[in-house]
Design a protein around this motif. Structure first.
Motif, PDB file in Angstrom:
ATOM      1  N   PRO A  72       0.820  -1.214   0.000  1.00 16.27           N
ATOM      2  CA  PRO A  72       0.000   0.000   0.000  1.00 16.27           C
ATOM      3  C   PRO A  72       0.857   1.269   0.000  1.00 16.27           C
ATOM      4  N   GLY A  73       0.526   2.177  -0.910  1.00 10.30           N
ATOM      5  CA  GLY A  73       1.256   3.421  -0.995  1.00 10.30           C
ATOM      6  C   GLY A  73       2.568   3.331  -1.753  1.00 10.30           C
ATOM      7  N   LYS A  74       2.950   2.124  -2.127  1.00  9.13           N
ATOM      8  CA  LYS A  74       4.225   1.930  -2.830  1.00  9.13           C
ATOM      9  C   LYS A  74       4.038   1.203  -4.156  1.00  9.13           C
ATOM     10  N   GLY A  75       3.056   0.337  -4.227  1.00  5.92           N
ATOM     11  CA  GLY A  75       2.801  -0.406  -5.452  1.00  5.92           C
ATOM     12  C   GLY A  75       3.594  -1.698  -5.514  1.00  5.92           C
ATOM     13  N   PRO A  76       3.804  -2.236  -6.726  1.00  3.62           N
ATOM     14  CA  PRO A  76       4.514  -3.504  -6.879  1.00  3.62           C
ATOM     15  C   PRO A  76       5.952  -3.417  -6.363  1.00  3.62           C
ATOM     16  N   THR A  77       6.332  -4.356  -5.523  1.00  2.40           N
ATOM     17  CA  THR A  77       7.699  -4.413  -5.006  1.00  2.40           C
ATOM     18  C   THR A  77       8.192  -5.853  -5.061  1.00  2.40           C
ATOM     19  N   VAL A  78       9.504  -6.010  -5.057  1.00  2.00           N
ATOM     20  CA  VAL A  78      10.094  -7.353  -5.057  1.00  2.00           C
ATOM     21  C   VAL A  78       9.863  -7.984  -3.680  1.00  2.00           C
ATOM     22  N   ALA A  79       9.287  -9.164  -3.671  1.00  2.00           N
ATOM     23  CA  ALA A  79       8.964  -9.841  -2.411  1.00  2.00           C
ATOM     24  C   ALA A  79      10.233 -10.199  -1.653  1.00  2.00           C
ATOM     25  N   LYS A  80      10.145 -10.111  -0.340  1.00  2.00           N
ATOM     26  CA  LYS A  80      11.259 -10.488   0.518  1.00  2.00           C
ATOM     27  C   LYS A  80      11.115 -11.942   0.947  1.00  2.00           C
ATOM     28  N   VAL A  81      12.254 -12.606   1.134  1.00  3.83           N
ATOM     29  CA  VAL A  81      12.261 -14.002   1.574  1.00  3.83           C
ATOM     30  C   VAL A  81      13.070 -14.082   2.859  1.00  3.83           C
ATOM     31  N   GLY A  82      12.451 -14.593   3.928  1.00  2.00           N
ATOM     32  CA  GLY A  82      13.128 -14.707   5.216  1.00  2.00           C
ATOM     33  C   GLY A  82      13.750 -16.074   5.424  1.00  2.00           C
ATOM     34  N   GLU A  83      14.436 -16.227   6.563  1.00  2.00           N
ATOM     35  CA  GLU A  83      15.116 -17.493   6.866  1.00  2.00           C
ATOM     36  C   GLU A  83      14.145 -18.670   6.878  1.00  2.00           C
ATOM     37  N   SER A  84      13.007 -18.502   7.551  1.00  2.23           N
ATOM     38  CA  SER A  84      12.050 -19.606   7.636  1.00  2.23           C
ATOM     39  C   SER A  84      11.480 -19.942   6.269  1.00  2.23           C
ATOM     40  N   ASP A  85      11.292 -18.907   5.422  1.00  2.00           N
ATOM     41  CA  ASP A  85      10.799 -19.145   4.060  1.00  2.00           C
ATOM     42  C   ASP A  85      11.790 -20.009   3.283  1.00  2.00           C
ATOM     43  N   VAL A  86      13.076 -19.653   3.403  1.00  2.00           N
ATOM     44  CA  VAL A  86      14.112 -20.401   2.679  1.00  2.00           C
ATOM     45  C   VAL A  86      14.163 -21.850   3.139  1.00  2.00           C
ATOM     46  N   TYR A 163      11.948 -22.521  -7.528  1.00  2.00           N
ATOM     47  CA  TYR A 163      13.223 -22.023  -8.051  1.00  2.00           C
ATOM     48  C   TYR A 163      13.220 -20.505  -8.151  1.00  2.00           C
ATOM     49  N   HIS A 164      12.165 -19.952  -8.740  1.00  2.00           N
ATOM     50  CA  HIS A 164      12.119 -18.509  -8.937  1.00  2.00           C
ATOM     51  C   HIS A 164      11.991 -17.763  -7.611  1.00  2.00           C
ATOM     52  N   GLN A 165      11.340 -18.364  -6.621  1.00  3.68           N
ATOM     53  CA  GLN A 165      11.193 -17.709  -5.325  1.00  3.68           C
ATOM     54  C   GLN A 165      12.529 -17.590  -4.590  1.00  3.68           C
ATOM     55  N   VAL A 166      13.427 -18.527  -4.819  1.00  5.69           N
ATOM     56  CA  VAL A 166      14.706 -18.498  -4.106  1.00  5.69           C
ATOM     57  C   VAL A 166      15.888 -18.166  -5.016  1.00  5.69           C
ATOM     58  N   ALA A 167      15.596 -17.749  -6.259  1.00  2.00           N
ATOM     59  CA  ALA A 167      16.672 -17.529  -7.230  1.00  2.00           C
ATOM     60  C   ALA A 167      17.691 -16.509  -6.743  1.00  2.00           C
ATOM     61  N   ALA A 215      23.720 -22.922   2.961  1.00  2.00           N
ATOM     62  CA  ALA A 215      24.330 -21.770   2.277  1.00  2.00           C
ATOM     63  C   ALA A 215      23.286 -20.695   1.992  1.00  2.00           C
ATOM     64  N   ALA A 216      22.080 -21.110   1.605  1.00  2.00           N
ATOM     65  CA  ALA A 216      21.014 -20.158   1.301  1.00  2.00           C
ATOM     66  C   ALA A 216      20.565 -19.407   2.552  1.00  2.00           C
ATOM     67  N   VAL A 217      20.431 -20.112   3.663  1.00  2.00           N
ATOM     68  CA  VAL A 217      20.029 -19.471   4.916  1.00  2.00           C
ATOM     69  C   VAL A 217      21.085 -18.458   5.351  1.00  2.00           C
ATOM     70  N   GLU A 218      22.352 -18.816   5.214  1.00  2.83           N
ATOM     71  CA  GLU A 218      23.422 -17.881   5.563  1.00  2.83           C
ATOM     72  C   GLU A 218      23.385 -16.637   4.672  1.00  2.83           C
ATOM     73  N   ALA A 219      23.009 -16.839   3.400  1.00  2.00           N
ATOM     74  CA  ALA A 219      22.905 -15.698   2.491  1.00  2.00           C
ATOM     75  C   ALA A 219      21.779 -14.767   2.916  1.00  2.00           C
ATOM     76  N   VAL A 220      20.660 -15.341   3.346  1.00  3.82           N
ATOM     77  CA  VAL A 220      19.540 -14.520   3.825  1.00  3.82           C
ATOM     78  C   VAL A 220      19.945 -13.728   5.063  1.00  3.82           C
ATOM     79  N   LYS A 221      20.706 -14.329   5.928  1.00  6.22           N
ATOM     80  CA  LYS A 221      21.168 -13.624   7.131  1.00  6.22           C
ATOM     81  C   LYS A 221      22.006 -12.405   6.742  1.00  6.22           C
ATOM     82  N   ARG A 222      22.780 -12.526   5.672  1.00  7.37           N
ATOM     83  CA  ARG A 222      23.602 -11.397   5.234  1.00  7.37           C
ATOM     84  C   ARG A 222      22.735 -10.267   4.687  1.00  7.37           C
ATOM     85  N   PHE A 223      21.566 -10.636   4.092  1.00 10.12           N
ATOM     86  CA  PHE A 223      20.649  -9.616   3.571  1.00 10.12           C
ATOM     87  C   PHE A 223      20.018  -8.834   4.719  1.00 10.12           C
TER      88      PHE A 223
END
Length: 224
Positions: A72-86, A163-167, A215-223
């Motif tokens: 809301p108020g921003k429009g389309p944005t790139v979705a964020k993926v958290g540790e639990s999501d990964v 694949y596209h969600q975690v690319a 490795a993916a979870v560690e990458a999310v932590k860096r984000f």
């Protein structure tokens, strides 16, 4: 946005323009945008060389794939993926792709097996080139052929969506050491597949997925 030289403009081909736009926009979200970035129609139109109508349709498609969210108020944005999501996504990947391996061994034709072997050799060449994005592209070709030879459209569709969600996370997690180790792990899996050793191939793939998930979870932590 990260400045890259890639050309994402949609070209004339047998594939519908909307389908091409969806494919190119997925790639854009992975390589030129960051999680949480606003995705404006004007910017995407310029990058893809398509109409606003086509871009709107592509954005709606990516929203259904959880790659885009409307803020809301921003429009389309790139979705964020958290540790639990990964973690969740990689656990599902392991189940789906492990089963695809077993199906491939039992269902793939000789031609499909030869094409998978060639795809793996191309993956090793991409690794030799030292560019993570190219390795990721080559791995996707390998997986596409794996799903094709498994002859199960549902597994293919679900795996592609994951694949596209975690690319973006996968790209960030591909350090030089992880690329080398990951290809070595997949080499063992492929060799076991060639030998027809289904259970052993699945067990080896489980090891590969556990390492990739870490490795993916560690990458999310860096984000974060």
């Amino acid at each position: 946005m990260t400045e890259l030289a890639d050309d994402y403009r949609v070209t004339r081909s047998a594939a519908p323009v909307r389908e091409q736009a969806v494919i190119q926009l997925r790639s854009l979200l992975t390589r030129r945008f960051q999680p949480g970035d606003r995705v404006t129609e004007a910017a995407v139109c310029e990058l893809l060389g398509t109409s606003r109508t086509t871009v709107r349709e592509a954005l709606r498609q990516l929203e259904t794939e959880a790659l885009i969210e409307i803020v809301p108020g921003k429009g389309p944005t790139v979705a964020k993926v958290g540790e639990s999501d990964v973690r969740d996504l990689y656990e599902i990947r392991e189940v789906l792709e492990s089963f695809a391996i077993l199906l491939f061994i039992g269902r793939a034709s000789e031609d499909e097996k030869a094409r998978l072997a060639f795809a793996f050799s191309e993956l090793e060449k991409a690794h030799a080139g030292g560019e993570a994005a190219r390795v990721l592209d080559a791995k996707q070709v390998f997986y596409d052929l794996l799903f094709e030879g498994a002859h199960n459209n549902t597994i293919s569709a679900l795996s592609q969506r994951i694949y596209h969600q975690v690319a973006r996370v996968r790209l960030a997690s591909l350090s030089a050491d992880r690329i080398r180790a990951g290809i070595g792990e997949l080499r063992v899996v492929h060799q076991l597949m060639v030998a027809g050793s289904g259970q052993e191939a699945q067990e080896a793939y489980a090891v590969h997925m556990r390492n990739a998930r870490y490795a993916a979870v560690e990458a999310v932590k860096r984000f974060s």
